[in-house]
Design an enzyme around this catalytic site. Structure first.
Site, PDB file in Angstrom:
ATOM      1  N   LYS A  54       0.835  -1.210   0.000  1.00  0.00           N
ATOM      2  CA  LYS A  54       0.000   0.000   0.000  1.00  0.00           C
ATOM      3  C   LYS A  54       0.869   1.259   0.000  1.00  0.00           C
ATOM      4  O   LYS A  54       0.552   2.248  -0.672  1.00  0.00           O
ATOM      5  CB  LYS A  54      -0.942  -0.021   1.217  1.00  0.00           C
ATOM      6  CG  LYS A  54      -1.981  -1.148   1.157  1.00  0.00           C
ATOM      7  CD  LYS A  54      -2.708  -1.341   2.493  1.00  0.00           C
ATOM      8  CE  LYS A  54      -3.584  -2.576   2.480  1.00  0.00           C
ATOM      9  NZ  LYS A  54      -4.211  -2.844   3.803  1.00  0.00           N
ATOM     10  N   GLN A  98      -3.903  -1.408  10.339  1.00  0.00           N
ATOM     11  CA  GLN A  98      -3.900  -2.729   9.715  1.00  0.00           C
ATOM     12  C   GLN A  98      -4.356  -3.802  10.704  1.00  0.00           C
ATOM     13  O   GLN A  98      -3.835  -3.899  11.819  1.00  0.00           O
ATOM     14  CB  GLN A  98      -2.482  -3.037   9.191  1.00  0.00           C
ATOM     15  CG  GLN A  98      -2.353  -4.335   8.424  1.00  0.00           C
ATOM     16  CD  GLN A  98      -3.064  -4.333   7.067  1.00  0.00           C
ATOM     17  OE1 GLN A  98      -3.238  -3.294   6.437  1.00  0.00           O
ATOM     18  NE2 GLN A  98      -3.492  -5.497   6.638  1.00  0.00           N
ATOM     19  N   ASP A 121     -10.797   2.934   5.422  1.00  0.00           N
ATOM     20  CA  ASP A 121     -11.080   1.494   5.484  1.00  0.00           C
ATOM     21  C   ASP A 121     -12.585   1.221   5.498  1.00  0.00           C
ATOM     22  O   ASP A 121     -13.015   0.083   5.287  1.00  0.00           O
ATOM     23  CB  ASP A 121     -10.504   0.927   6.788  1.00  0.00           C
ATOM     24  CG  ASP A 121      -9.300   0.029   6.582  1.00  0.00           C
ATOM     25  OD1 ASP A 121      -9.185  -0.566   5.500  1.00  0.00           O
ATOM     26  OD2 ASP A 121      -8.497  -0.082   7.526  1.00  0.00           O
TER      27      ASP A 121
HETATM   28  N1  GUN Z   1      -6.490  -6.754   7.099  1.00  0.00           N
HETATM   29  C1  GUN Z   1      -6.939  -7.489   6.059  1.00  0.00           C
HETATM   30  N2  GUN Z   1      -7.647  -6.717   5.200  1.00  0.00           N
HETATM   31  C2  GUN Z   1      -7.643  -5.464   5.710  1.00  0.00           C
HETATM   32  C3  GUN Z   1      -8.201  -4.223   5.283  1.00  0.00           C
HETATM   33  O1  GUN Z   1      -8.878  -4.104   4.251  1.00  0.00           O
HETATM   34  N3  GUN Z   1      -7.954  -3.155   6.082  1.00  0.00           N
HETATM   35  C4  GUN Z   1      -7.231  -3.253   7.230  1.00  0.00           C
HETATM   36  N4  GUN Z   1      -7.056  -2.154   7.958  1.00  0.00           N
HETATM   37  N5  GUN Z   1      -6.711  -4.382   7.663  1.00  0.00           N
HETATM   38  C5  GUN Z   1      -6.916  -5.483   6.903  1.00  0.00           C
END
Ligand code: GUN
Length: 298
Positions: A54, A98, A121
């Protein structure tokens, strides 16, 4: 093997990233660089890889990013204090904590602390509520929004379709169902959610025009579960041991791809299907957060 029925997530994500790069450039021309903060707690290896991907996407699209890595013993209070600081930071338009978090930290409390305007998110209760209500002013979670975008941009009709979702998690299954059942473009589907307690799961799957596998069980979807011509979307990322691999393991999806591809009408490769879309939608949400913050000020 014929590649003719693949849904090319990398190509579609590339289109979205081009659109996002243009919007980011337009913001920079007005003196605003979109900014995204990543927060990672502990050293979960998969989380490190995801956040790294990301960060790279941000750099490619002209989005400022900063990553805060906190030790595994960080208290919930310390994490909430960092979020309060990021909520107040005008350089930061989006915040992503995350998952998974260490067990002593409550995810619900953490996600409710991120400002809803910076919740790229789509996990804050206000944004979850807006999704349920069909209010487009909120942020949609990136993976299900990316899957819907894959369907729309691949001209796969969802209106009146039987959509069967395997998995009821807060990140994919539940929001995916909420998106697909809305009275809206790229939606209007008849949605079934299946999970570990579902009886006759194969029968549900065989009814599906669109089958979305997001339960995190390696190769769960086998050929006998797929109606000929169905669209199959594989969200799974499962590490399985493989003595022939250099690392001793490899990643597989929730779909037995080799067996299902010849039966499916369209199918996502994995990798190269849903994963790049999640990142593209995160970038799109971040630029939108920056646009909304800028419009609110002017
Ligand atoms: N862990 C797995 N997928 C995601 C996501 O889309 N966002 C976040 N913050 N953590 C994750």
């Amino acid at each position: 093997m014929a590649a003719g029925n693949l849904i090319d997530g990398r190509a579609i994500a590339g289109q979205i990233q081009n659109e996002v790069a243009q919007r980011a450039a337009a913001l920079r021309a007005r003196g605003v660089q979109p900014g995204l903060a990543f927060v990672r707690v502990g050293e979960d290896p998969a989380s490190k890889v995801y956040v790294g991907m990301k960060e790279k996407a941000c750099a490619q699209l002209g989005i400022f990013s900063e990553t805060r890595v906190l030790p595994p013993a960080t208290t919930e209070g310390e994490l909430l204090a960092l979020l309060a600081q990021l909520n107040a930071d005008t350089r930061i338009h989006g915040i992503l904590v995350q998952a998974p978090l260490p067990r002593h930290i409550r995810e619900t409390v953490v996600y409710a602390t991120v400002s809803p305007q910076k919740d790229v998110d789509g996990f804050h209760p206000v944004n979850v509520g807006k999704l349920m209500l069909g209010d487009p002013s909120g942020f949609l979670p990136c993976t299900p929004a990316g899957i819907d975008e894959l369907l729309v941009r691949s001209q796969i009709p969802t209106e009146g379709a039987e959509a069967v979702i395997l998995g009821r998690g807060n990140i994919v299954g539940k929001p995916m169902a909420a998106i697909l059942c809305q009275k809206a473009k790229g939606a209007n589907a008849t949605v079934t959610i299946c999970h570990s307690q579902t009886r006759n799961i194969k029968e549900h799957c065989r009814r599906a025009d669109i089958l979305i596998a997001a339960m995190g069980v390696a190769k769960f979807v086998t050929a006998d579960m797929v109606k000929p011509g169905a669209v199959v979307i594989d969200v799974g990322v499962n590490r399985v041991s493989d003595p022939t691999a250099k690392s001793g393991s490899r990643l597989v999806g929730d779909v037995d791809f080799e067996a299902v591809q010849p039966i499916a009408g369209r199918i996502t490769p994995n990798p190269g299907g849903v994963g790049p879309m999640t990142i593209a939608l995160l970038m799109q949400n971040t630029v939108r957060a920056a646009e909304m913050a800028t419009a609110a000020k002017s």
